[in-house]
Scaffold this active site. Structure first.
Site, PDB file in Angstrom:
ATOM      1  N   VAL B  46       0.830  -1.209   0.000  1.00 59.50           N
ATOM      2  CA  VAL B  46       0.000   0.000   0.000  1.00 59.50           C
ATOM      3  C   VAL B  46       0.857   1.249   0.000  1.00 59.50           C
ATOM      4  O   VAL B  46       1.985   1.234   0.461  1.00 59.50           O
ATOM      5  CB  VAL B  46      -0.945   0.045   1.232  1.00 59.50           C
ATOM      6  CG1 VAL B  46      -1.959  -1.071   1.150  1.00 59.50           C
ATOM      7  CG2 VAL B  46      -0.170  -0.023   2.522  1.00 59.50           C
ATOM      8  N   CYS B  47       0.297   2.329  -0.497  1.00 57.92           N
ATOM      9  CA  CYS B  47       0.962   3.626  -0.426  1.00 57.92           C
ATOM     10  C   CYS B  47       0.966   4.049   1.029  1.00 57.92           C
ATOM     11  O   CYS B  47      -0.073   3.989   1.680  1.00 57.92           O
ATOM     12  CB  CYS B  47       0.175   4.686  -1.176  1.00 57.92           C
ATOM     13  SG  CYS B  47       0.363   4.638  -2.928  1.00 57.92           S
ATOM     14  N   GLY B  48       2.069   4.523   1.494  1.00 58.96           N
ATOM     15  CA  GLY B  48       2.061   5.037   2.858  1.00 58.96           C
ATOM     16  C   GLY B  48       1.766   3.944   3.846  1.00 58.96           C
ATOM     17  O   GLY B  48       0.903   4.065   4.695  1.00 58.96           O
ATOM     18  N   ASP B  49       2.495   2.825   3.751  1.00 58.55           N
ATOM     19  CA  ASP B  49       2.346   1.803   4.775  1.00 58.55           C
ATOM     20  C   ASP B  49       2.907   2.355   6.089  1.00 58.55           C
ATOM     21  O   ASP B  49       3.404   3.477   6.140  1.00 58.55           O
ATOM     22  CB  ASP B  49       3.028   0.507   4.352  1.00 58.55           C
ATOM     23  CG  ASP B  49       4.516   0.690   4.140  1.00 58.55           C
ATOM     24  OD1 ASP B  49       5.157   1.414   4.923  1.00 58.55           O
ATOM     25  OD2 ASP B  49       5.056   0.116   3.187  1.00 58.55           O
TER      26      ASP B  49
END
Lengths: 175, 155
Positions: B46-49
């Site tokens: 995911v983006c921005g884990d």
């Protein structure tokens, strides 16, 4: 349970009925593909709930992984200072694969804003503090990636699909 | 879900690999607050884990002079590649051999899946746990709890 620490106020970009029973707040990043995917979803949800829902967008640029996220947020804020936040917001998300100086100038033109003024606002970081304030407020509220949604002040931790989100909003409206 | 070590407990010391030829011990950091962030695995899609998020928030942690350590059971080479890819500016520790031993000592091991829980600990300058939290494995806990705990240390 993480909750929204910064209440929706006059500084916010708000769409929809100011007196709506449900407020949906999104913390997003213009370069984040998940935010791009959430964009039509938000529109569908707005259409579904009409006057029962107001929508707020706040910046949460993940600058270490998205090189254009900060500039794009500042571009949206620049347009917002001239009354065209939502128009720019839509254009940025719809063109998120092409973010960059060239696109910003083009979009400014599309919205009949001065590309030169935009250029100097970016160079002078005129809107950087505003974007940072959104970001730090988001951190305080438990924003955990992008996009993060809050429904009536509670962080939404369930799947980001239409059915799940509609269900959560209906629950908030019934509460 | 596991039961994490609770506030007031002495944080178990450990020494884990942080690079292929370097180890880091918790006791090395005595004198300043430490945030231990156990997370299930590198490369979550995911983006921005969670780690990317903390990387972004690092300046807020540094305002409290706190050191952030990420810990998972991934090996040191995996961590190195992940940190490079995500441009992370804090150490990732490999709780790799014996697998999950440090996580177990903190009550932060998810036995059934063989990974660490999403567990957060804020440890004060004297090595005492002052706040702990385990998030459901699928929910990135964010950083609001960490910041509140760091502020409470200063009161």
């Amino acid at each position: 349970m993480s909750t929204l620490k910064i209440q929706v106020g006059s500084e916010d970009h708000v769409q929809g009925n100011a007196k709506a029973a449900c407020t949906l707040v999104e913390y997003g990043d213009y370069q984040c593909s998940n935010c791009g995917e959430a964009h039509p979803l938000v529109k569908e949800i707005q259409a579904q709930f009409g006057k029962q829902l107001r929508f707020v967008f706040r910046n949460f640029p993940l600058t270490k992984i998205h090189a254009e996220a900060q500039a794009a947020a500042e571009v949206a804020e620049f347009a917002g200072s001239l009354g065209k936040f939502w128009e720019m917001h839509n254009l940025l998300l719809e063109n998120q694969k092409n973010l960059g100086q060239e696109l910003y100038a083009t979009l400014a033109g599309t919205l009949q804003l001065s590309a030169d003024d935009l250029q100097s606002a970016l160079a002078n970081k005129t809107f950087a503090d505003r974007v940072r304030a959104d970001f730090t407020g988001g951190v305080r509220s438990g924003v955990n990636g992008t996009p993060t949604f809050f429904i009536n002040g509670l962080r939404y931790d369930n799947p980001m699909d239409y059915a799940s989100m509609v269900q959560a909003i209906e629950k908030a409206l019934a509460a | 879900m596991s039961e994490p070590l609770s506030p007031g407990t002495q944080a178990p010391d450990f020494s884990l690999r942080v690079t292929p030829d370097q180890k880091l011990s918790l006791s090395d950091l005595r004198g300043r607050p430490v945030i231990l962030a156990f997370y299930p695995a590198d490369w979550s899609p995911v983006c921005g884990d969670q780690m990317a998020l903390y990387n972004e928030i690092l300046p807020e942690f540094q305002k409290h002079n706190a050191e952030l350590l990420g810990i998972s059971v991934d090996g040191v080479w995996c961590h190195t590649a992940f940190a490079k890819d995500r441009n992370l500016h804090f150490p990732l520790l490999a709780d790799f051999e014996p697998k999950g031993a440090v996580a177990k000592s903190y009550g932060a091991y998810f036995e059934a899946a063989g990974i660490t829980e999403r567990a957060l600990f804020v440890i004060d300058k004297d090595g005492i746990i002052r706040w702990s939290y385990i998030s459901p494995i699928s929910v990135n806990p964010g950083a609001d709890g960490i910041l509140e705990a760091l502020e409470a240390l200063e009161k």
